[in-house]
Write an enzyme that holds these catalytic residues in place. Structure first.
Site, PDB file in Angstrom:
ATOM      1  N   GLY A 171       0.847  -1.203   0.000  1.00 50.36           N
ATOM      2  CA  GLY A 171       0.000   0.000   0.000  1.00 50.36           C
ATOM      3  C   GLY A 171       0.864   1.226   0.000  1.00 50.36           C
ATOM      4  O   GLY A 171       1.844   1.297   0.732  1.00 50.36           O
ATOM      5  N   ARG A 186       1.071  -4.964  -5.335  1.00 50.69           N
ATOM      6  CA  ARG A 186       1.314  -6.246  -4.670  1.00 50.69           C
ATOM      7  C   ARG A 186       1.418  -7.286  -5.765  1.00 50.69           C
ATOM      8  O   ARG A 186       0.520  -7.394  -6.603  1.00 50.69           O
ATOM      9  CB  ARG A 186       0.167  -6.579  -3.718  1.00 50.69           C
ATOM     10  CG  ARG A 186       0.135  -5.695  -2.489  1.00 50.69           C
ATOM     11  CD  ARG A 186      -0.889  -6.187  -1.473  1.00 50.69           C
ATOM     12  NE  ARG A 186      -0.770  -5.419  -0.231  1.00 50.69           N
ATOM     13  CZ  ARG A 186      -1.329  -4.217  -0.028  1.00 50.69           C
ATOM     14  NH1 ARG A 186      -2.082  -3.685  -0.958  1.00 50.69           N
ATOM     15  NH2 ARG A 186      -1.142  -3.571   1.110  1.00 50.69           N
ATOM     16  N   SER A 187       2.514  -8.035  -5.826  1.00 46.89           N
ATOM     17  CA  SER A 187       2.712  -9.011  -6.896  1.00 46.89           C
ATOM     18  C   SER A 187       2.486 -10.420  -6.376  1.00 46.89           C
ATOM     19  O   SER A 187       3.239 -10.916  -5.530  1.00 46.89           O
ATOM     20  CB  SER A 187       4.142  -8.891  -7.446  1.00 46.89           C
ATOM     21  OG  SER A 187       4.416  -9.980  -8.301  1.00 46.89           O
ATOM     22  N   ASP A 196       5.779  -5.074   5.773  1.00 48.69           N
ATOM     23  CA  ASP A 196       6.334  -6.399   6.061  1.00 48.69           C
ATOM     24  C   ASP A 196       6.288  -7.339   4.851  1.00 48.69           C
ATOM     25  O   ASP A 196       7.217  -8.121   4.654  1.00 48.69           O
ATOM     26  CB  ASP A 196       5.694  -7.020   7.315  1.00 48.69           C
ATOM     27  CG  ASP A 196       4.188  -7.086   7.230  1.00 48.69           C
ATOM     28  OD1 ASP A 196       3.635  -6.627   6.219  1.00 48.69           O
ATOM     29  OD2 ASP A 196       3.561  -7.592   8.181  1.00 48.69           O
ATOM     30  N   THR A 220       4.966   2.796   5.201  1.00 49.34           N
ATOM     31  CA  THR A 220       3.561   2.391   5.332  1.00 49.34           C
ATOM     32  C   THR A 220       2.886   3.337   6.308  1.00 49.34           C
ATOM     33  O   THR A 220       3.519   3.784   7.251  1.00 49.34           O
ATOM     34  CB  THR A 220       3.418   0.941   5.857  1.00 49.34           C
ATOM     35  OG1 THR A 220       2.093   0.761   6.365  1.00 49.34           O
ATOM     36  CG2 THR A 220       4.387   0.642   6.988  1.00 49.34           C
ATOM     37  N   ASP A 224       0.753   2.562   8.421  1.00 54.43           N
ATOM     38  CA  ASP A 224       0.189   1.857   9.569  1.00 54.43           C
ATOM     39  C   ASP A 224       1.067   1.883  10.818  1.00 54.43           C
ATOM     40  O   ASP A 224       0.602   1.575  11.905  1.00 54.43           O
ATOM     41  CB  ASP A 224      -0.131   0.409   9.186  1.00 54.43           C
ATOM     42  CG  ASP A 224      -1.274   0.330   8.202  1.00 54.43           C
ATOM     43  OD1 ASP A 224      -2.166   1.184   8.272  1.00 54.43           O
ATOM     44  OD2 ASP A 224      -1.278  -0.578   7.354  1.00 54.43           O
ATOM     45  N   ASP A 265       3.260  -0.143  11.824  1.00 55.75           N
ATOM     46  CA  ASP A 265       3.167  -1.447  12.485  1.00 55.75           C
ATOM     47  C   ASP A 265       4.396  -2.324  12.228  1.00 55.75           C
ATOM     48  O   ASP A 265       4.282  -3.541  12.106  1.00 55.75           O
ATOM     49  CB  ASP A 265       1.898  -2.170  12.024  1.00 55.75           C
ATOM     50  CG  ASP A 265       1.862  -2.373  10.516  1.00 55.75           C
ATOM     51  OD1 ASP A 265       2.755  -1.836   9.824  1.00 55.75           O
ATOM     52  OD2 ASP A 265       0.967  -3.067  10.029  1.00 55.75           O
ATOM     53  N   GLY A 273      -6.328   0.933   9.435  1.00 52.81           N
ATOM     54  CA  GLY A 273      -5.659   0.197  10.500  1.00 52.81           C
ATOM     55  C   GLY A 273      -6.333  -1.138  10.727  1.00 52.81           C
ATOM     56  O   GLY A 273      -7.057  -1.312  11.695  1.00 52.81           O
ATOM     57  N   ARG A 274      -6.098  -2.073   9.797  1.00 51.35           N
ATOM     58  CA  ARG A 274      -6.808  -3.347   9.857  1.00 51.35           C
ATOM     59  C   ARG A 274      -6.409  -4.144  11.106  1.00 51.35           C
ATOM     60  O   ARG A 274      -7.254  -4.701  11.793  1.00 51.35           O
ATOM     61  CB  ARG A 274      -6.497  -4.153   8.589  1.00 51.35           C
ATOM     62  CG  ARG A 274      -7.628  -5.035   8.124  1.00 51.35           C
ATOM     63  CD  ARG A 274      -7.353  -5.554   6.721  1.00 51.35           C
ATOM     64  NE  ARG A 274      -7.468  -4.505   5.719  1.00 51.35           N
ATOM     65  CZ  ARG A 274      -8.625  -4.099   5.194  1.00 51.35           C
ATOM     66  NH1 ARG A 274      -9.756  -4.663   5.570  1.00 51.35           N
ATOM     67  NH2 ARG A 274      -8.647  -3.144   4.301  1.00 51.35           N
ATOM     68  N   LYS A 285     -21.641  17.925  27.125  1.00 48.38           N
ATOM     69  CA  LYS A 285     -21.196  17.897  25.730  1.00 48.38           C
ATOM     70  C   LYS A 285     -22.409  17.817  24.812  1.00 48.38           C
ATOM     71  O   LYS A 285     -23.277  16.965  25.015  1.00 48.38           O
ATOM     72  CB  LYS A 285     -20.305  16.688  25.469  1.00 48.38           C
ATOM     73  CG  LYS A 285     -19.032  16.724  26.286  1.00 48.38           C
ATOM     74  CD  LYS A 285     -17.942  15.916  25.602  1.00 48.38           C
ATOM     75  CE  LYS A 285     -16.625  16.183  26.304  1.00 48.38           C
ATOM     76  NZ  LYS A 285     -15.482  15.725  25.547  1.00 48.38           N
TER      77      LYS A 285
END
Lengths: 328, 328, 328, 328
Positions: B15, B76-77, B107, B130, B132, B134, B175-176, B218
């Site tokens: 991504g 992505r291959s 990763d 990335t 993310d 992560d 953010g999966r 609020k």
């Protein structure tokens, strides 16, 4: 250690920085969370001297998070630098039953807090809020990240037109004593040269370098100049000097000025302000005093204010090297 | 250690993330600085398999620094995940006389590099790109800071209208598997609730909390929902559920989607990309291989790719606590 | 009227303006749509003289829409102002089999086109692309709306810090002969005073007005100064003058400079550029020549280039009045 | 014509729009300038019914100009649609000695004003404040220009990633009954397809068009969908439908939602709001009533509210044609 904290005061002082509102909000909300009263002093120490303050509860800071500036206003108080001024301030604090202070600002702000603590026993916690990133004991000051992005966005716009003409642009950025803004924004914006107080490049080397850039096929160049640069010329004189010596360049000047102190704070500055100020309140509740909270290696940490005042601006030499490589 | 590196290849994969262009530029300029050839492969490993690449010199990356996306395109291959695919890719690398690779991505990208190195002896250096954040072995990934600011700016706009009406807004962010974006942007934007995969708040507690917010005065609330949140409902179902149970709220939904992968990178991401990628080239020149360069405690550092792959998403519990305090 | 148009050339000339890329894209795509060839000349008329051009098809302008600057680069050509220069240019056009030109720029650009048409019979259509909005025959020029927003965003940032201190800010904006940018951005940013070439406020009245602002309870003021202001002082001298006469003010200066020529064009400028340039191509296909396309009363319209050159800058007096009322 | 106006009320009603604060500020400052009192009602007509208002002087609107939302909050009041509700509201107006109203909002807001005027003789002036641009009697409504730029900036970010992958993006924008936002932002952002309520493209033609885009060499496409599009599917169903029929596309969805109602207003919207609202106050002072002020052909003009209510959304067919040409 000391009496129970029932009321905490907060102020912003010195040159203002994006994220100061996020910081105030975090102090106020943390006080509310811990059932502690909170008051805000207007115009830094000047408001303290004048007893100009306001009670703040969780709803008082509704929706201030995204905004630049500071709802408490910031100022430099000459009166507070006198013994008489501080005596007045301490008396007002006593009247208002303020037990401790959170002080958001730079080294001048912290010096004031130290005097207040030493002379009148008021527990103080400092929070580094300044765009200059020139405070020991923290890797980042609140407002610095936003200022960098403001500069980079401005230079990006200049780059658009630079790439359309054969031009040389000088952009003056803030940093009277420290070149952090110039160095990091210069790399971020892909500047061809970066002139900072810590390194005297010399006029000859500047001309050489611009000449080399041109020969390498670059049709335009951007030079970021820190306002405290020691090259001995202001940015307009510098532009004139280069025009005289490299006549094929049409040199233009931009002076960003106080644009760099404003703007909606970045996420980084908001989260930093939030974390530091929650911690500042918690430290006071725990009986700590006379420390500055900062972020060191991604963790919240605190150091004595005395230590934070011993600021040494050691520029990251590796960034100068990176800048050289990237302007190849 | 190994033969002299004369030509370095670079690709972006997975991504895409803001700052990938800054990263490519730094690889190319560093190669130019060290008099090493550089080629870029299009569409990640897929371009490697197809021999789809371009020679890149210092001028090829002129003016790409401010732009989102990647001039080399990312993909992505699936073919590269097969032994045959990698054999083709290795053959193309040999034909092109590419001695080593800099791999920019997450990763999946690094796993590909490790295979290439183990099976065909190609020295590879990974650079974490990335949104993310992560990846182990680095405190920050390229693109993460920009994505946070994109989310915060979007929520600031929603807040404008939230503060004008009595409304409840659900904002779905990326953010999966990891809630870093949700947690940090949620604090940065002052969200009343933050739902992340790592913590199952539970529907009951969400209702309680919203109810409490309303009673505390609020008039509107914003809930940031990580797309990977495990609460068992998508963001539209969540909004419906709340509307049914808290009928005085008019719940609205925003799905930010791929907006978060684009945009001009922040200064932070540009400087990070620049530093990591100059280092990546220098490591290859020094004979290092199969490591990922990252930033740890404000210094550039490298770890073995194997270690970088063992990602564990440990959410900073202190941030959850801060978020709770600030939404008082 | 005239022979069939088979190949259209396009160039950008003069000071560049955001939206020039949107304009080039629209020329190229309209040519593709009407099955007409298109070539772009680099660096305005200079590239025409040097025969420096490129064939452009629908895919050549992929993704340039959001970017400031111009992919064809812009320049001012002294050589083209000579008869010899134009003769060379006309010869190159003939060699390249270019039948007609779309010229994007300001009055200098149009003057060049008129000469080309009169001396060599090349049909030319002008498109107003300049941030100054100083062209007759169109209510808006491409780039003006973006420049206004750039200035307003900058002043908003200054306002953040202005509202935190007791300060006076001078902001110099572009507009050598016309105060359109200063006047509209000044109203948009809520400036207390606006100094434009068309109206000599006088130094005394400026001091009076600032004094009045202060007495009315304003703690800070922002003065927008057009670079062509006739007050007889540059912006730094002006700041000094005010500081000497109103010593309670701490006057600061920002010079926006070429920031105003860059940046991603606004939606308004993109749609304007798109509409004008599709029309420019269609006019050429229809046998029209020597006209400028503009927008008048929300409709696309065209006027003879001769008429467009007779620019008179009549400032909208009503806006001055509005500015006065709003700075109450 | 009528008694002298000594006190003017102002409110914002309906869906909020960027620039409403600029509008409120202009009403308040114009009142101050003309020595007329001013009060603001909270939450539109609901605050009028409840007598929930605040006195506003020139300093009350300090620094609100740059901010989205409305300091008076906006709401839709069901009670005001009843005769009883309006009776209460009129009584409160009388108690508060409010002589006339400036009403900022859309057609619902104006309908309310007309009732108030007809039933209780309160002079009312309408100011068009809505992002939808769907009001007769004005070329532009306050907030529309800002909303367009918000959408375009969002799509620009998506385009970054679109150009890096082979992707199809659906972006849902506001506009339940009118496709103005979709059409203009779609052209501004260079969308490949634009689906609006006024034109039923049909699913077959959409597939055909996307297929054609791909064959022409486009690697990605962006489709802007108006929320009121009559194609019979919501945006997620639409994405699914296309994925099933054109399986080589990976279709992604973004729902912008209320992001479009917020954000700092553009210069255009601020100047528009300022001009319209100064005029609104001046019209009331001059004895005019029951009109809406708008901008027609770059001049401030007014029409009877009755006429402004007869909204017909006639989409500019020429823009559809331009969009077709530009997505070549």
């Amino acid at each position: 250690m000391g009496k129970k904290i029932k009321k905490i005061g907060v102020l912003t002082s010195g040159g203002d920085a994006p994220g100061m509102n996020a910081a105030i909000r975090a102090v106020v909300r943390a006080c509310a969370y811990y059932h502690t009263e909170c008051v805000g002093f207007y115009r830094g120490y000047q408001g303290m001297i004048e007893g100009d303050f306001v009670a703040l509860n969780a709803r008082s800071v509704r929706n201030i998070l995204p905004y630049g500036g500071t709802i408490l206003q910031s100022a430099r108080s000459k009166e507070f630098m006198t013994k008489e001024g501080r005596a007045k301030a301490a008396a007002k604090l006593k009247d208002a039953e303020v037990d401790a202070m959170v002080l958001i600002g730079g080294d001048g702000t912290f010096r004031g807090g130290l005097a207040l603590s030493e002379e009148y026993g008021i527990p103080c916690i400092g929070v580094p809020g300044t765009i200059d990133n020139d405070i020991s004991g923290t890797n980042f000051t609140i407002g610095y990240d936003t200022a960098l992005n403001t500069v980079v966005e401005a230079i990006d716009k200049i780059r658009d037109t630079a790439s359309s003409h054969n031009r040389l642009f000088f952009v003056e950025v803030m940093g009277r004593d420290a070149g952090f803004i110039a160095l990091n924004s210069g790399i971020g914006a892909g500047a061809e040269e970066i002139l900072i107080p810590e390194e005297d490049l010399g006029l000859e080397r500047l001309l050489d370098s611009l000449e080399r850039s041109r020969r390498s096929g670059k049709t335009s160049s951007i030079v970021v100049v820190s306002e405290g640069d020691k090259i001995g010329k202001n940015v307009f004189e510098l532009a004139e000097y280069v025009k005289e010596n490299l006549p094929y360049y049409d040199a233009k000047v931009t002076v960003l000025g106080h644009i760099q102190r404003g703007g909606s704070p970045t996420c980084f500055d908001r989260v930093l302000a939030s974390r530091l100020c929650v911690k500042a309140v918690e430290l006071l509740m725990d009986g700590k005093r006379d420390v500055m909270v900062g972020i060191m290696n991604n963790d919240i940490a605190y150091t004595s204010i005395c230590k934070a005042l011993k600021t040494e601006h050691t520029v990251n030499k590796d960034l100068l090297r990176i800048s050289d490589i990237l302007s190849t």
